[in-house]
Scaffold this active site. Sequence first.
Site, PDB file in Angstrom:
ATOM      1  CE1 TYR A 135       7.362   5.020   6.863  1.00 27.53           C
ATOM      2  CE2 TYR A 135       8.318   7.221   7.565  1.00 27.53           C
ATOM      3  CZ  TYR A 135       7.688   6.159   6.551  1.00 27.53           C
ATOM      4  OH  TYR A 135       8.616   6.243   4.596  1.00 27.53           O
TER       5      TYR A 135
ATOM      6  CB  SER B 285      11.458   8.572   4.786  1.00 27.32           C
ATOM      7  OG  SER B 285      10.712   9.609   4.811  1.00 27.32           O
TER       8      SER B 285
HETATM    9  P1  NAD Z   1       3.772   0.673  -0.531  1.00 27.82           P
HETATM   10  O1  NAD Z   1       2.354   0.286   0.476  1.00 27.82           O
HETATM   11  O2  NAD Z   1       3.364   1.324  -1.942  1.00 27.82           O
HETATM   12  O3  NAD Z   1       4.498  -1.036  -0.741  1.00 27.82           O
HETATM   13  C1  NAD Z   1       4.897  -1.466   0.425  1.00 27.82           C
HETATM   14  C2  NAD Z   1       4.825  -2.528  -0.214  1.00 27.82           C
HETATM   15  O4  NAD Z   1       6.060  -3.534   0.705  1.00 27.82           O
HETATM   16  C3  NAD Z   1       4.306  -3.575  -1.460  1.00 27.82           C
HETATM   17  O5  NAD Z   1       4.745  -4.093  -1.587  1.00 27.82           O
HETATM   18  C4  NAD Z   1       3.941  -4.373   0.763  1.00 27.82           C
HETATM   19  O6  NAD Z   1       3.295  -6.005  -0.119  1.00 27.82           O
HETATM   20  C5  NAD Z   1       5.290  -5.232   0.875  1.00 27.82           C
HETATM   21  N1  NAD Z   1       5.202  -5.417   2.354  1.00 27.82           N
HETATM   22  C6  NAD Z   1       4.541  -4.393   4.012  1.00 27.82           C
HETATM   23  N2  NAD Z   1       4.812  -5.106   4.336  1.00 27.82           N
HETATM   24  C7  NAD Z   1       5.196  -6.477   3.824  1.00 27.82           C
HETATM   25  C8  NAD Z   1       6.518  -7.546   4.947  1.00 27.82           C
HETATM   26  N3  NAD Z   1       6.397  -7.963   5.952  1.00 27.82           N
HETATM   27  N4  NAD Z   1       7.495  -8.363   4.448  1.00 27.82           N
HETATM   28  C9  NAD Z   1       7.227  -7.812   2.718  1.00 27.82           C
HETATM   29  N5  NAD Z   1       6.630  -7.325   1.553  1.00 27.82           N
HETATM   30  C10 NAD Z   1       5.831  -6.263   3.015  1.00 27.82           C
HETATM   31  O7  NAD Z   1       4.850   1.827  -0.156  1.00 27.82           O
HETATM   32  P2  NAD Z   1       5.275   3.042  -0.482  1.00 27.82           P
HETATM   33  O8  NAD Z   1       4.563   4.067  -0.491  1.00 27.82           O
HETATM   34  O9  NAD Z   1       6.165   1.983  -2.021  1.00 27.82           O
HETATM   35  O10 NAD Z   1       7.146   2.438  -0.022  1.00 27.82           O
HETATM   36  C11 NAD Z   1       7.815   2.033  -0.253  1.00 27.82           C
HETATM   37  C12 NAD Z   1       8.903   2.375   0.894  1.00 27.82           C
HETATM   38  O11 NAD Z   1       9.810   3.537   0.666  1.00 27.82           O
HETATM   39  C13 NAD Z   1       8.970   2.019   2.150  1.00 27.82           C
HETATM   40  O12 NAD Z   1      10.059   1.506   2.773  1.00 27.82           O
HETATM   41  C14 NAD Z   1       8.205   3.739   2.823  1.00 27.82           C
HETATM   42  O13 NAD Z   1       8.907   3.747   4.380  1.00 27.82           O
HETATM   43  C15 NAD Z   1       8.800   3.998   1.756  1.00 27.82           C
HETATM   44  N6  NAD Z   1       8.508   5.893   1.686  1.00 27.82           N
HETATM   45  C16 NAD Z   1       7.528   6.190   0.680  1.00 27.82           C
HETATM   46  C17 NAD Z   1       6.752   7.165   0.698  1.00 27.82           C
HETATM   47  C18 NAD Z   1       5.930   7.728  -0.037  1.00 27.82           C
HETATM   48  O14 NAD Z   1       5.677   8.920   0.047  1.00 27.82           O
HETATM   49  N7  NAD Z   1       4.798   6.458  -0.387  1.00 27.82           N
HETATM   50  C19 NAD Z   1       8.072   8.465   0.865  1.00 27.82           C
HETATM   51  C20 NAD Z   1       9.206   7.722   1.462  1.00 27.82           C
HETATM   52  C21 NAD Z   1       9.814   6.652   1.886  1.00 27.82           C
END
Ligand code: NAD
Length: 256
Positions: A151, A138
């Site tokens: 985080y 991130s």
């Molecule tokens: P999201 O909430 O849409 O998806 C998260 C996914 O992880 C889902 O499929 C959920 O079921 C799964 N998950 C959660 N806990 C779990 C567990 N214990 N075991 C297995 N699966 C699990 O989130 P996202 O925004 O798509 O985030 C995905 C990644 O990208 C994360 O690592 C997040 O930190 C990172 N990220 C997101 C953003 C953003 O702005 N959305 C920015 C930077 C980084």
Amino acid sequence: MLKGKCALVTGSTSGIGLGIAQSLARQGASIVLNGFGDVEGPKAQVAALGVKVGYHGADMSKPADIADMMGYAEREFGGVDILVNNAGIQHVAPVEDFPVEKWDAIIAINLSSAFHTTRLAIPSMRRKNWGRIINLASTHGLVASAQKSAYVASKHGIVGFTKAVALETATSGITVNAICPGWVLTPLVQKQIDDRAAREGIPVEKARVDLLAEKQPSLQFVTPEQLGELAVFLVSPAADNVRGAAWNVDGGWAAQ
Ligand code: NAD
């Protein structure tokens, strides 16, 4: 380009993980999905791209579940060629009020899970002398924000882990890199927008605009499709010497 390769994407039933799974599937990779919530919808979306799709419901906070998932990928798909460590969660609170169980869950899911998948994927990648590991860090792997201690620690940790494993594999056909997105409009971020609207008593649309304005100079959300296309580049031969990078896609956030 990826026919005959298997990509396992953790946390791919939603958001960024699903977007990356679809981009890799468009290049012909078989896909192992993982994550909670609706499974049949995402499975059908990826299968519609004409590739073999599997699913394992491992809870990424549990090392034994992760080992079981890696065994499933080995048995059913001949091993993981492309590992995308994407599952992640967020919790926002000042450090003195941060619930201990939330700290432990964030470190386990956002950071330690990547250690477990990686240590279990590398032996077969070494045998094939080819592999790609992409860790979803991130912008918070590069800079911090208040109230996100767990985080930020987990994401800085995964950037460091990426560099260490990239060095261990530097003379092999295995590359290890991190992607550092800024704001992407997924359920993880929608919750923060909704919380902000409720806390400040403002409409959700205003909370969304304020969230962007505070950090992301482009004033646009990054999309899962854009991250998927970067993942496709990172698995391509053109990226053979991209190793240990922490590649930000953040509308200029970290440039400030
Ligand atoms: P999201 O909430 O849409 O998806 C998260 C996914 O992880 C889902 O499929 C959920 O079921 C799964 N998950 C959660 N806990 C779990 C567990 N214990 N075991 C297995 N699966 C699990 O989130 P996202 O925004 O798509 O985030 C995905 C990644 O990208 C994360 O690592 C997040 O930190 C990172 N990220 C997101 C953003 C953003 O702005 N959305 C920015 C930077 C980084």
